[in-house]
Design a protein around this motif. Sequence first.
Motif, PDB file in Angstrom:
ATOM      1  N   LEU A 385      49.247  43.710  40.813  1.00  0.00           N
ATOM      2  CA  LEU A 385      47.906  44.457  39.984  1.00  0.00           C
ATOM      3  C   LEU A 385      46.736  43.796  41.532  1.00  0.00           C
ATOM      4  N   HIS A 386      46.217  44.613  42.035  1.00  0.00           N
ATOM      5  CA  HIS A 386      45.396  44.264  42.957  1.00  0.00           C
ATOM      6  C   HIS A 386      43.847  44.824  42.791  1.00  0.00           C
ATOM      7  N   GLY A 387      42.829  43.961  43.085  1.00  0.00           N
ATOM      8  CA  GLY A 387      41.753  44.334  42.953  1.00  0.00           C
ATOM      9  C   GLY A 387      40.779  43.922  43.853  1.00  0.00           C
ATOM     10  N   GLU A 388      39.525  44.649  43.816  1.00  0.00           N
ATOM     11  CA  GLU A 388      38.116  43.979  44.790  1.00  0.00           C
ATOM     12  C   GLU A 388      37.136  44.104  43.829  1.00  0.00           C
ATOM     13  N   ILE A 389      36.382  42.575  44.232  1.00  0.00           N
ATOM     14  CA  ILE A 389      35.231  42.591  43.204  1.00  0.00           C
ATOM     15  C   ILE A 389      34.050  42.564  43.934  1.00  0.00           C
ATOM     16  N   MET A 390      33.092  43.580  43.558  1.00  0.00           N
ATOM     17  CA  MET A 390      31.720  43.563  44.216  1.00  0.00           C
ATOM     18  C   MET A 390      30.464  43.243  43.087  1.00  0.00           C
ATOM     19  N   PRO A 391      29.854  42.005  43.490  1.00  0.00           N
ATOM     20  CA  PRO A 391      28.764  41.950  42.326  1.00  0.00           C
ATOM     21  C   PRO A 391      27.592  42.852  42.725  1.00  0.00           C
ATOM     22  N   THR A 392      26.956  43.357  41.724  1.00  0.00           N
ATOM     23  CA  THR A 392      25.859  44.360  41.570  1.00  0.00           C
ATOM     24  C   THR A 392      25.021  44.064  40.662  1.00  0.00           C
ATOM     25  N   ASP A 393      23.964  44.567  40.610  1.00  0.00           N
ATOM     26  CA  ASP A 393      22.706  44.278  39.836  1.00  0.00           C
ATOM     27  C   ASP A 393      23.259  44.528  38.271  1.00  0.00           C
ATOM     28  N   GLU A 394      23.975  45.404  38.100  1.00  0.00           N
ATOM     29  CA  GLU A 394      24.742  45.636  36.598  1.00  0.00           C
ATOM     30  C   GLU A 394      25.692  44.761  36.203  1.00  0.00           C
ATOM     31  N   GLY A 395      26.514  43.911  37.115  1.00  0.00           N
ATOM     32  CA  GLY A 395      27.493  42.939  36.885  1.00  0.00           C
ATOM     33  C   GLY A 395      28.355  43.074  38.019  1.00  0.00           C
ATOM     34  N   LEU A 396      29.470  43.114  37.794  1.00  0.00           N
ATOM     35  CA  LEU A 396      30.485  43.145  38.637  1.00  0.00           C
ATOM     36  C   LEU A 396      31.476  44.470  38.590  1.00  0.00           C
ATOM     37  N   ARG A 397      31.467  45.308  39.805  1.00  0.00           N
ATOM     38  CA  ARG A 397      32.150  46.429  40.160  1.00  0.00           C
ATOM     39  C   ARG A 397      33.519  45.994  40.683  1.00  0.00           C
ATOM     40  N   VAL A 398      34.510  46.546  39.842  1.00  0.00           N
ATOM     41  CA  VAL A 398      35.840  46.122  40.341  1.00  0.00           C
ATOM     42  C   VAL A 398      36.711  47.607  40.413  1.00  0.00           C
ATOM     43  N   ARG A 399      37.177  47.392  41.805  1.00  0.00           N
ATOM     44  CA  ARG A 399      38.154  48.633  42.024  1.00  0.00           C
ATOM     45  C   ARG A 399      39.529  48.206  41.870  1.00  0.00           C
ATOM     46  N   ILE A 400      40.364  48.732  41.210  1.00  0.00           N
ATOM     47  CA  ILE A 400      41.590  47.841  40.982  1.00  0.00           C
ATOM     48  C   ILE A 400      42.749  49.109  40.987  1.00  0.00           C
ATOM     49  N   VAL A 401      44.089  48.777  41.306  1.00  0.00           N
ATOM     50  CA  VAL A 401      45.009  49.403  41.517  1.00  0.00           C
ATOM     51  C   VAL A 401      46.417  48.677  40.712  1.00  0.00           C
ATOM     52  N   SER A 402      47.093  49.397  39.836  1.00  0.00           N
ATOM     53  CA  SER A 402      48.191  48.603  39.360  1.00  0.00           C
ATOM     54  C   SER A 402      49.492  49.276  39.649  1.00  0.00           C
ATOM     55  N   ALA A 403      50.308  48.588  40.514  1.00  0.00           N
ATOM     56  CA  ALA A 403      51.502  49.162  40.841  1.00  0.00           C
ATOM     57  C   ALA A 403      52.777  48.614  40.173  1.00  0.00           C
ATOM     58  N   GLY A 404      52.777  49.486  38.844  1.00  0.00           N
ATOM     59  CA  GLY A 404      54.012  49.046  38.190  1.00  0.00           C
ATOM     60  C   GLY A 404      53.863  47.893  37.234  1.00  0.00           C
ATOM     61  N   HIS A 405      52.509  47.223  37.264  1.00  0.00           N
ATOM     62  CA  HIS A 405      52.268  46.015  36.696  1.00  0.00           C
ATOM     63  C   HIS A 405      52.178  46.055  35.296  1.00  0.00           C
ATOM     64  N   PRO A 406      52.104  45.188  34.114  1.00  0.00           N
ATOM     65  CA  PRO A 406      51.607  45.238  32.897  1.00  0.00           C
ATOM     66  C   PRO A 406      50.121  45.567  32.861  1.00  0.00           C
ATOM     67  N   GLU A 407      49.677  46.182  31.786  1.00  0.00           N
ATOM     68  CA  GLU A 407      48.336  46.613  31.725  1.00  0.00           C
ATOM     69  C   GLU A 407      47.252  45.702  31.855  1.00  0.00           C
ATOM     70  N   ALA A 408      46.193  46.107  32.647  1.00  0.00           N
ATOM     71  CA  ALA A 408      45.001  45.114  32.567  1.00  0.00           C
ATOM     72  C   ALA A 408      43.985  45.719  31.214  1.00  0.00           C
ATOM     73  N   LEU A 409      43.572  44.537  30.854  1.00  0.00           N
ATOM     74  CA  LEU A 409      42.773  45.051  29.459  1.00  0.00           C
ATOM     75  C   LEU A 409      41.404  44.125  29.650  1.00  0.00           C
ATOM     76  N   ARG A 410      40.394  45.135  29.178  1.00  0.00           N
ATOM     77  CA  ARG A 410      38.987  44.496  29.194  1.00  0.00           C
ATOM     78  C   ARG A 410      38.639  44.278  27.871  1.00  0.00           C
ATOM     79  N   LEU A 411      38.035  43.176  27.583  1.00  0.00           N
ATOM     80  CA  LEU A 411      37.430  42.788  26.267  1.00  0.00           C
ATOM     81  C   LEU A 411      36.004  42.791  26.514  1.00  0.00           C
ATOM     82  N   LYS A 412      35.283  43.446  25.652  1.00  0.00           N
ATOM     83  CA  LYS A 412      33.909  43.613  25.586  1.00  0.00           C
ATOM     84  C   LYS A 412      33.412  42.502  24.597  1.00  0.00           C
TER      85      LYS A 412
END
Length: 514
Positions: A385-412
């Motif tokens: 699981l590889h991703g890029e983090i870019m801080p913005t005014d709205e929060g953190l923008r994350v571009r992410i790719v999962s290469a056969g990896h267990p699911e990435a989860l987001r908690l609100k």
Amino acid sequence: MTGSSRAVLAATFAPGESAVPAARRFTREVMTAWAASAVLSSAEQVVGELAGQVDRAPFEVVWDHRGDAVQVEIRQKDISGDYMTAPTVPVSEWGISFSGGVRVQWARLALPGSAERTAAEWSEETARGPFWLGFLADASDLLAGTLDPDMVPAIIAQIVVPRLASWCAVYTSDAGLGPLRLAYLWHADEARIDSLREQLGSITIPAAQGPGTAALHLADSQVLAVPLLARGRGLGVMCLGRNDRFPDDIIQFAEDIGRRAALAMDNARLYAQQAAANRALQRSLLPPDEPDVPGLDYGVVYEPAGETNEVGGDFYDLFAAGNGRWRFAIGDVCGTGPEAAAVTGLARHTLRLLAREGHGVASVLVRLNEAILEEGERARFLTLLHGEIMPTDEGLRVRIVSAGHPEALRLKPGGHVEVVASSQSLLGVFPEVTYEEDTVLLSSGDVLLAVTDGVTERRSGSRLLDDDGGLAKLLADCVGLSAQAVAERIRRSVQEFAPEPSADDLAILVLRAS
């Protein structure tokens, strides 16, 4: 009345499911070395009960031989709780005390008989061949039961005293080279240890490479100096002393013990060297620093499941990629050991290099896939699981790719959990593969959880931890926690899911928008 200490053996244990069984095994080794079989069962049970009451922090087990009793102490630093359950087996005394920031839970077991009677009983058995064959077999088992090079000299001394001699001094040299140094000294009369140590300083111990057993004289003792030779190398010398002459059969047994002890010592040293090398290799495959990412709180848990001499196949990374961007990765290489470590190193350095050259997340994975396949027979497939983090005014923008990896989860913050990256082809299998990025915005309080399959595939009977969305349910209970607290709660849940130790590596990476 219990006398002063005649011998002390200690070992430190990390918290976890294997801690209590390991403490019981250590106790069994100690009681066998001290010929305290009469209290072996009680000692194992007592140490198991006391160790089972410790807080989730490293603890030290200290066994203290006091002549007519043995005392166990469970020591923990910076622990304030004063509650302790009484042992269920009969003990002479028990209690809890505090000293210098250390909490000590202790219990004392009385020993039947005395050192003098034990020595006499052993002397009466010298003519019974089968008995001594059993002694040699037990000695071999005891010596083979430890891979700690610092503990072997103590075991050697306590095997031969008082069975073969009144006292024993074990000399070793670093890696079998250099001058001999006194590694362990034990006397059947503990009050004479200090004076014996001074007397030994006045004699010259034969070199470990000597031709054979040498006879020495020291004050009122006859001394045997038995070289400890293994695989053609001199590792040290075992000196035995007694007031009367050493019978020929005792000399033969001493030389036999010396050969077995030297082999155990050499095995322990080789194991320790390999373990140290692999720990250094494992550390080299993990991030060298902890970057400060604006607006990001992150937490990590990493636990290789293999033995000390085995490098794990899981890895994680978090690093600056330039231009106000940061990259993260969490991966799982198939297998363990040097082959897996080679792929781990390749992946980690490729990710960092290409990211800093400006390649996008998907592009990096395409090139990493090519690099892995170019390894040929040495290649191992890899989930990542590889991703890029870019801080913005709205929060953190994350571009992410999962290469056969267990699911990435987001908690609100409200407790809702969702999958944020679609699973694509794993790495190191197909020569032509493309990847597409998923984009997710982490607003303040949002948590992104990434784990390896040591978490999701933790097994209890026929059930896996992630069956029926088990991981998502655990994450939903982490609202309001810091990133590290989330990681620790997931780790604890993995440990508690099944009673047996995990057979797989475990890595947890938590990113939380602050």
